[in-house]
Enzyme design. Sequence first.
Site, mmCIF file in Angstrom:
data_model
loop_
_atom_site.group_PDB
_atom_site.id
_atom_site.type_symbol
_atom_site.label_atom_id
_atom_site.label_comp_id
_atom_site.label_asym_id
_atom_site.label_seq_id
_atom_site.Cartn_x
_atom_site.Cartn_y
_atom_site.Cartn_z
ATOM 1 C CG ASN A 112 -1.523 1.384 1.484
ATOM 2 O OD1 ASN A 112 -2.470 1.752 0.794
ATOM 3 N ND2 ASN A 112 -1.005 2.161 2.433
ATOM 4 C CD GLU A 113 -1.148 6.119 0.631
ATOM 5 O OE1 GLU A 113 -0.449 6.611 1.528
ATOM 6 O OE2 GLU A 113 -2.250 6.598 0.290
ATOM 7 C CE1 TYR A 139 -8.523 9.355 2.273
ATOM 8 C CE2 TYR A 139 -6.363 8.998 1.316
ATOM 9 C CZ TYR A 139 -7.427 8.554 2.082
ATOM 10 O OH TYR A 139 -7.391 7.304 2.652
ATOM 11 C CD GLU A 180 -5.928 4.426 1.491
ATOM 12 O OE1 GLU A 180 -5.703 5.597 1.876
ATOM 13 O OE2 GLU A 180 -5.189 3.461 1.751
#
Length: 500
Positions: free
Chosen positions: A172-173, A247, A303
Amino acid sequence: MFKLFINPKHKISHINPELQGHFSEHLGRCIYEGIYVGENSDIPNTNGIRNDVVEALKNIKVPVLRWPGGCFADEYHWKDGIGPKETRKKMINTNWGGVLEDNSFGTHEFMDLCEQIGCKNYINGNVGSGTVQEMSEWVEYMTFDGVSPMADLRKANGHPDPWKVDYFGVGNENWGCGGNMTPEYYANLYRRYQTFVKDYNADNHIYKICCGADGYNFDWTDVVMDICFRSQPKFHGFMDGISLHYYTITHDWEHKGSALDFTDKEWYMTLTSALKIEDAIKAQECIMDKYDKAGNIGMIVDEWGTWFDVEPGTNPGFLYQQNTIRDALVAGVSLNIFNKHSKRVKMANIAQIVNVLQSVILTEGDKMILTPTYHVFDMYKAHQDADLVESFIESEMVGLEDEYKVPNLSESVSIDKDGKLQITVANLSLDEDYSIDAILTDSEIRSVKGEIVSGEIHEHNTFTDTDRVKKCAYEEFRAEGGKLNFIIPAASVLHLEVEI
Ligand code: AHR
């Protein structure tokens, strides 16, 4: 008067239910308290999992749940979270507040949670601080049906049958909290790690997700896909999907602004940021098209959501924020965008499911509230498994300053398995109602049902006033032949179900 053109006969793409997916991380009060309270809790639970939360999640038909992170995934060692609870290792959650993680919620509890909700699972593996062997053994533990060290361990831990693993993320990331890697370095690791994410059962193909970019990091996607496709193009770059994180930030990462106390200008700033997810999706689609012309690989927006300053007085590492009509609008426009890009976007997971960032549920002790975002998901569930149809809505730019002007209207339309049209429209103006004339090609309207989430822009639910914002029936429409006129109030998200 604005026009909405709909061509029900022109199907564009299938809307995977997973476009309305969710994300759960060992972060703040998401897993512990929000979902898992333990078997000895006074809060009604099944195997330690809150009954109220599960019931609410079943109602919105949560299609898939991602776990255990996020940043937490790349410091998670799955063997710490199996076996008798009293012997499970305790660790520090270094990313999120430095709190003690007692590992009482692990693989068995997560699988149980997904079974209780009735959703698919999406497990995120550890590349940043984990080994290939550890990842490979996790897959063997979960899915192998024969005799092997990991399958035997699973049986000894009380689960004789293997589980089906639906989705598996390889890191992840990894450009950030997952190891601060360069795209070249990660891509080579991805090729290696994914080799050992094996399909042990013929009826369980694990959908492998490569770690993609953050918003506009085009270089990451391009380099990772280039290296993954290099010399072995027939293997689709060894991936089924590649992720994208985006985001909605109102100001900047240092000063994100309050979730509850915001100005009219900040309303438009937030929506401007939310709409930009479409630019990120379009750009990433172009890069994916370059390597995967046939469109085999899914874009997994695993996300997304609003990120504000934490609620005053709460732990800054817990990312707990309230949720208003502004969040409902962000949810409405984002889900419309995912629908419109459903040819490439195969999953999208809002961050996060309970008590963290743009949650659908907030809890306090034994109390639970459903947020405005929850009610939007409740309306949009009608799009799950339907087919996107051709549609276009006229709009004009609204806002307070040139830089923060947004189109006043956003929509998407699908046709479901019963042939009903599912229309969702968001009105981004904070003070203008609009009359909309929907024109349906070659169709006679037989019946219409409406529901809406609306209110003053700061309106939200609290633990003492749980129903200030909720989904309400809506009847401000008139239908005749193939025409449907409706009024959409300022700052609202509307769902119309039309029988033709
Ligand atoms: O959702 C919170 C965090 O945001 C996740 O852990 C991480 O992946 C992202 O940066």
